[in-house]
Design an enzyme around this catalytic site. Sequence first.
Site, PDB file in Angstrom:
ATOM      1  N   LEU A  44      22.296  81.874  -5.124  1.00  0.00           N
ATOM      2  CA  LEU A  44      20.846  82.090  -5.086  1.00  0.00           C
ATOM      3  C   LEU A  44      20.507  83.574  -5.025  1.00  0.00           C
ATOM      4  CD1 LEU A  44      19.632  79.209  -2.725  1.00  0.00           C
ATOM      5  CD2 LEU A  44      19.497  79.321  -5.213  1.00  0.00           C
ATOM      6  N   ASP A  66      34.657  82.445  -1.934  1.00  0.00           N
ATOM      7  CA  ASP A  66      34.242  82.554  -3.335  1.00  0.00           C
ATOM      8  C   ASP A  66      34.023  84.008  -3.749  1.00  0.00           C
ATOM      9  OD1 ASP A  66      33.500  81.526  -5.847  1.00  0.00           O
ATOM     10  OD2 ASP A  66      31.414  81.904  -5.387  1.00  0.00           O
ATOM     11  N   ASP A 117      28.325  76.464 -10.601  1.00  0.00           N
ATOM     12  CA  ASP A 117      28.623  77.889 -10.392  1.00  0.00           C
ATOM     13  C   ASP A 117      27.498  78.737 -11.017  1.00  0.00           C
ATOM     14  OD1 ASP A 117      29.677  80.312  -9.711  1.00  0.00           O
ATOM     15  OD2 ASP A 117      31.460  80.170 -10.975  1.00  0.00           O
TER      16      ASP A 117
END
Lengths: 306, 429
Positions: B66, B155, B308
């Site tokens: 985001l 990540d 993703d």
Amino acid sequence: MFTDLITLRETEPEDIRLLLDTAQSFKEILDRSVKKVPTLRGRQVVTLFYEASTRTRVSFENAAKIMSADTTSVAAATSSVQKGESLLDTVRNLRAMRIDCLVMRHPQSGSAHLVAQALDIPVVNAGDGMHEHPTQALLDMLTIRQHKGKLEALTVAIVGDIMHSRVARSNLWGLTKMGAKVRFVGPATLLPRDVQRLPVEVYTDLRRGLEGADVVMALRLQQERMERGLLPSLREYSQRWGINARALEVTKPDCIVMHPGPMNRGVEIADDVADGGRSVILEQVTNGVAVRMAVLYHLLGGEAAA
Amino acid sequence: MRTIFRRAHVCDPSQGVDKVADVVVDEGKVLAIVEDSTPYDVGGCEVIDCSGLVLTPGLIDLHVHLREPGYEYKEDVQSGTEAAVVGGFSAVCCMPNTDPPLDEPAVIRGLLKRAEAVGLARVYPIAAITKGLQPEGLAEMAALKEAGAVAVTDDAYPLQLAEVLRRGMEYAAQLGLTVMTHCEDKSLTRDACMNEGLTATIMGLRGMPPVAEEIQVARNCLMSLYTGCRLHILHVSTAGAVRIIRWAKEMGAPVTAETCPHYFALTDEACLGYNTNAKMNPPLRTQADCDAIIQGLLDGTIDAIATDHAPHASHEKAQEFALAPFGIVGLETAFALSYTELVSTGRMSLSQLVDKMSCQPAKVLALPGGTLAPGSPADIALFDLRRKWTVRASEFRSKSRNTPFEGWELQGKPVLTMVGGRVLYREGM
């Protein structure tokens, strides 16, 4: 007819032949006492170099000047790039100054492609990263053709750091399109992945790779490759893959030896070979000017101006 | 308020429902799935005619960026969750590589507050596994969980040291937190920008070998087996990784995995022409990898399809290929791409697809939703599967336009998304 020269992979064989034929005819101008023709008078050619280069930049600039074009040379080290300007913004600004042609060298593969898409003037790739160096391959092909009278059915062995070589890639596409057979020869750590799926024979053994070759082209070995652990030592490299008189024993008797320069003498090529009777290395440099004249001539609509 | 979805093709794999029925929603929850909703039709309730449409539990995306806080010029909670509901997603899990990263309870709380104020898709923060996303030093996972983090992940900054992974997994396991990992041995991917193989060789670009992903998939699965910590493998892209996960599951490792639509819809040839909109990490691979990914989805080795969703500004992608950032947007194309590539080609049933995009993601992180069972949250998506449409990035709700699917004709369009009983997106009906 092409509008940019970015890659020989995407250049038609008839265009390659046209460029070689034109270069051959232009070569005569280089031997005149007054090396000047009015062909591109009033045209502005900019050379934009993001990497250090002597022979390619001077070769392009001389080619343009011989044909009466005006040239400006921009080195990235002294340009707005140092202030963080993007490549696209840099070239758009140059274009806004109404230049007619951009010749560019850049350390990133694909940069010339990116610029050509953004500009409405001819862009010439003078070497982009590990991708291609089309005018180098053209001058190599011109040199081979002058010595062998043809390109078809010749065996050209390209030796050394294939992985990082834009010269190897452009020669592969150019030579195979013109009917030559290409071999890549080098240590496994300097051969790119899946290279055997390209139209090329691949050898890690120098002797086998050079057997029966009509042309041997040594590539520059970049010392920094050793730091990344790609080679144990320069000594082992030069013993196994260096081009010396003994290595050439298995080639055709009239085999010529080429090198795109700059040379590491004693590493990828022995002194006596570089300066010997089979070497055509300085002829390559001369042919470079003729090839670049031909490229600028066709891209800048020389026919109309001539 | 009560809402009745009438005559919908209801597809809810969590209950084995796949039939035409009416769905009644009341007070933010699913009340019933019935053949005839007339008795439920009290005065003032909204009745939505769903003839010819498919109704499913709202899609749940386990892997979204985001970009808030810190990179709001690429995306923010408002634009990202708007893109989510347009794509049929009622919930998204967002990754911690923001600035500051999601490694402090206050940052998690701030994000959740923003999401609540925006009031679109549900937002589930995934916290950093290490402090500052640095190579070592665990984040305060207990406090992060308390603040609302639903899992922890590395990540974009894959842990290179097995010891850090071990301690992270041991610590997360005691808290019941799942560890999500991006699998990449960075010593094999230095300066690399696409898949290693024929295409990279032609383009003169440094490639990431598939083995760089597979080494870490294997290591992380083994560590999951050893520590007992639940492990979720993010964005699987190689055939070898699918085989290793299959083996790990057979060994009893508590492992789940996701892939993304681009890993079965595209090969590395999409990068030809130095198309930076096809640059992502892990990179697009080969057709054999795409086929193995689909096989992995079918046999359950890969549990979920995530996006993703990685927005980047246009000027960032308009660069030399090696310098452009990794990632593509995905929220608004994920369902249609998956439907077009998997279901309309006959490789997968609609029910299987809904399972991969809604039920399984809910299960992986034990999230609410992913089902239309009575009493569950009224998170619902409605699709027109006959609708063909063309991807136009200029029409995206996302702030960014970095998609390799521009101009693709896809089939299947989300036409309504409901979250907690509120219709937050409605189009053409």
